[in-house]
Scaffold this motif. Structure first.
Motif, PDB file in Angstrom:
ATOM      1  N   ILE A 240      -9.837   1.425 -36.059  1.00 18.32           N
ATOM      2  CA  ILE A 240      -9.673   2.058 -34.748  1.00 18.32           C
ATOM      3  C   ILE A 240      -8.596   1.341 -33.939  1.00 18.32           C
ATOM      4  CG2 ILE A 240     -10.812   2.493 -32.536  1.00 18.32           C
ATOM      5  CD1 ILE A 240     -13.408   3.047 -34.241  1.00 18.32           C
ATOM      6  N   SER A 241      -8.578   0.016 -33.971  1.00 19.69           N
ATOM      7  CA  SER A 241      -7.573  -0.727 -33.194  1.00 19.69           C
ATOM      8  C   SER A 241      -6.170  -0.573 -33.781  1.00 19.69           C
ATOM      9  CB  SER A 241      -7.945  -2.198 -33.085  1.00 19.69           C
ATOM     10  OG  SER A 241      -7.784  -2.854 -34.321  1.00 19.69           O
ATOM     11  N   LYS A 242      -6.053  -0.474 -35.097  1.00 24.42           N
ATOM     12  CA  LYS A 242      -4.735  -0.392 -35.740  1.00 24.42           C
ATOM     13  C   LYS A 242      -4.161   1.021 -35.768  1.00 24.42           C
ATOM     14  CE  LYS A 242      -4.284  -4.689 -36.939  1.00 24.42           C
ATOM     15  NZ  LYS A 242      -3.286  -5.538 -36.335  1.00 24.42           N
ATOM     16  N   ARG A 243      -5.047   2.036 -35.976  1.00 23.79           N
ATOM     17  CA  ARG A 243      -4.518   3.395 -36.109  1.00 23.79           C
ATOM     18  C   ARG A 243      -5.228   4.436 -35.255  1.00 23.79           C
ATOM     19  NH1 ARG A 243      -6.242   4.313 -42.422  1.00 23.79           N
ATOM     20  NH2 ARG A 243      -8.432   4.641 -42.026  1.00 23.79           N
ATOM     21  N   GLY A 244      -6.182   3.979 -34.450  1.00 20.23           N
ATOM     22  CA  GLY A 244      -6.821   4.882 -33.506  1.00 20.23           C
ATOM     23  C   GLY A 244      -7.966   5.710 -34.068  1.00 20.23           C
ATOM     24  N   ARG A 245      -8.308   5.489 -35.306  1.00 20.78           N
ATOM     25  CA  ARG A 245      -9.384   6.267 -35.939  1.00 20.78           C
ATOM     26  C   ARG A 245      -9.815   5.569 -37.224  1.00 20.78           C
ATOM     27  NH1 ARG A 245      -4.575   8.329 -37.123  1.00 20.78           N
ATOM     28  NH2 ARG A 245      -4.081   8.723 -39.283  1.00 20.78           N
ATOM     29  N   VAL A 246     -10.992   5.932 -37.718  1.00 17.46           N
ATOM     30  CA  VAL A 246     -11.463   5.430 -39.002  1.00 17.46           C
ATOM     31  C   VAL A 246     -10.926   6.322 -40.113  1.00 17.46           C
ATOM     32  CG1 VAL A 246     -13.510   4.992 -40.420  1.00 17.46           C
ATOM     33  CG2 VAL A 246     -13.544   4.418 -37.990  1.00 17.46           C
ATOM     34  N   PHE A 247     -10.978   7.631 -39.898  1.00 13.92           N
ATOM     35  CA  PHE A 247     -10.567   8.597 -40.910  1.00 13.92           C
ATOM     36  C   PHE A 247     -10.072   9.856 -40.228  1.00 13.92           C
ATOM     37  CE2 PHE A 247     -10.463  10.817 -44.846  1.00 13.92           C
ATOM     38  CZ  PHE A 247     -10.900  12.100 -44.589  1.00 13.92           C
ATOM     39  N   LYS A 248      -9.066  10.488 -40.812  1.00 11.94           N
ATOM     40  CA  LYS A 248      -8.581  11.773 -40.317  1.00 11.94           C
ATOM     41  C   LYS A 248      -8.412  12.694 -41.509  1.00 11.94           C
ATOM     42  CE  LYS A 248      -4.613  13.963 -38.091  1.00 11.94           C
ATOM     43  NZ  LYS A 248      -3.979  14.703 -39.172  1.00 11.94           N
ATOM     44  N   MET A 249      -9.026  13.858 -41.424  1.00 12.70           N
ATOM     45  CA  MET A 249      -8.877  14.841 -42.495  1.00 12.70           C
ATOM     46  C   MET A 249      -7.431  15.329 -42.512  1.00 12.70           C
ATOM     47  SD  MET A 249     -10.718  16.008 -44.792  1.00 12.70           S
ATOM     48  CE  MET A 249     -10.652  17.213 -46.055  1.00 12.70           C
ATOM     49  N   PRO A 250      -6.787  15.365 -43.661  1.00  6.65           N
ATOM     50  CA  PRO A 250      -5.402  15.847 -43.723  1.00  6.65           C
ATOM     51  C   PRO A 250      -5.308  17.321 -43.308  1.00  6.65           C
ATOM     52  CG  PRO A 250      -6.040  14.765 -45.776  1.00  6.65           C
ATOM     53  CD  PRO A 250      -7.283  14.917 -44.957  1.00  6.65           C
ATOM     54  N   ASP A 251      -4.132  17.716 -42.825  1.00 10.44           N
ATOM     55  CA  ASP A 251      -3.890  19.104 -42.466  1.00 10.44           C
ATOM     56  C   ASP A 251      -3.919  19.987 -43.705  1.00 10.44           C
ATOM     57  OD1 ASP A 251      -3.491  18.377 -39.789  1.00 10.44           O
ATOM     58  OD2 ASP A 251      -1.348  18.025 -40.125  1.00 10.44           O
ATOM     59  N   LYS A 252      -4.162  21.275 -43.504  1.00  5.37           N
ATOM     60  CA  LYS A 252      -4.167  22.234 -44.617  1.00  5.37           C
ATOM     61  C   LYS A 252      -2.853  22.147 -45.381  1.00  5.37           C
ATOM     62  CE  LYS A 252      -7.396  25.680 -42.889  1.00  5.37           C
ATOM     63  NZ  LYS A 252      -8.412  25.640 -43.891  1.00  5.37           N
ATOM     64  N   LYS A 253      -2.932  22.376 -46.677  1.00  4.00           N
ATOM     65  CA  LYS A 253      -1.810  22.362 -47.626  1.00  4.00           C
ATOM     66  C   LYS A 253      -1.236  20.967 -47.874  1.00  4.00           C
ATOM     67  CE  LYS A 253      -0.580  27.149 -46.860  1.00  4.00           C
ATOM     68  NZ  LYS A 253       0.438  28.097 -46.483  1.00  4.00           N
ATOM     69  N   THR A 254      -1.841  19.940 -47.287  1.00  4.63           N
ATOM     70  CA  THR A 254      -1.389  18.576 -47.542  1.00  4.63           C
ATOM     71  C   THR A 254      -1.729  18.199 -48.982  1.00  4.63           C
ATOM     72  OG1 THR A 254      -1.741  17.919 -45.244  1.00  4.63           O
ATOM     73  CG2 THR A 254      -1.684  16.159 -46.873  1.00  4.63           C
ATOM     74  N   PRO A 255      -0.800  17.602 -49.717  1.00  5.40           N
ATOM     75  CA  PRO A 255      -1.115  17.158 -51.082  1.00  5.40           C
ATOM     76  C   PRO A 255      -2.038  15.940 -51.058  1.00  5.40           C
ATOM     77  CG  PRO A 255       1.254  16.989 -50.635  1.00  5.40           C
ATOM     78  CD  PRO A 255       0.600  17.426 -49.373  1.00  5.40           C
ATOM     79  N   VAL A 256      -3.072  15.991 -51.882  1.00  3.65           N
ATOM     80  CA  VAL A 256      -3.999  14.878 -52.044  1.00  3.65           C
ATOM     81  C   VAL A 256      -4.254  14.657 -53.527  1.00  3.65           C
ATOM     82  CG1 VAL A 256      -5.134  15.198 -49.803  1.00  3.65           C
ATOM     83  CG2 VAL A 256      -6.072  16.320 -51.834  1.00  3.65           C
TER      84      VAL A 256
END
Length: 133
Positions: A28-44
């Motif tokens: 949270i301190s480094k990136r503002g969140r623990v996890f963020k779901m990628p946007d649609k069509k994002t390659p994973v």
């Protein structure tokens, strides 16, 4: 920030709530969140085992979240993996038809370990018995 959807960790032997809280606070301190779901069509990338869990997750990532999934399957030549490969091949065809714009073929590669834990003579001296790497 408490999330009501999280399962309680209290009482779980292998979980340390204090350590998890510290790790979450770092994220949270480094990136503002623990996890963020990628946007649609994002390659994973999805590591497939061929079991129910990974096949189901593959379907959820494609169908529910609309992600472009690049599945990775690691074959272990010393294990009988026919059923897993059969499931992966079957669902590859299903998902290719069902999600033609998001589906990508499974990348299969072979696992070749430098050593196996079961081959270590004295488990208490594991670092002494490791081969030179």
């Amino acid at each position: 920030m408490k999330n009501k959807n999280l399962l309680p960790l209290k009482g779980r032997i292998l979980e340390d709530p204090t350590v998890l809280t510290v790790i979450e606070n770092i994220f949270i301190s480094k990136r503002g969140r623990v996890f963020k779901m990628p946007d649609k069509k994002t390659p994973v990338i999805l590591l497939l085992s061929g079991g129910l869990d990974s096949i189901s997750l593959w379907n959820i990532l494609l169908g529910k979240f609309g992600l472009a999934v690049y599945p990775l399957y690691i074959l272990d030549p010393k294990q009988d993996m026919d059923r897993q490969e059969e499931a992966i091949d079957y669902f590859s065809q299903v998902f290719k038809k069902q999600y033609p714009n998001l589906f990508h073929p499974v990348f299969k590669t072979e696992y070749s370990p430098l050593f196996r834990f079961r081959d270590v003579k004295d488990k208490h001296k594991i670092f002494e018995d490791l081969p030179n790497m």
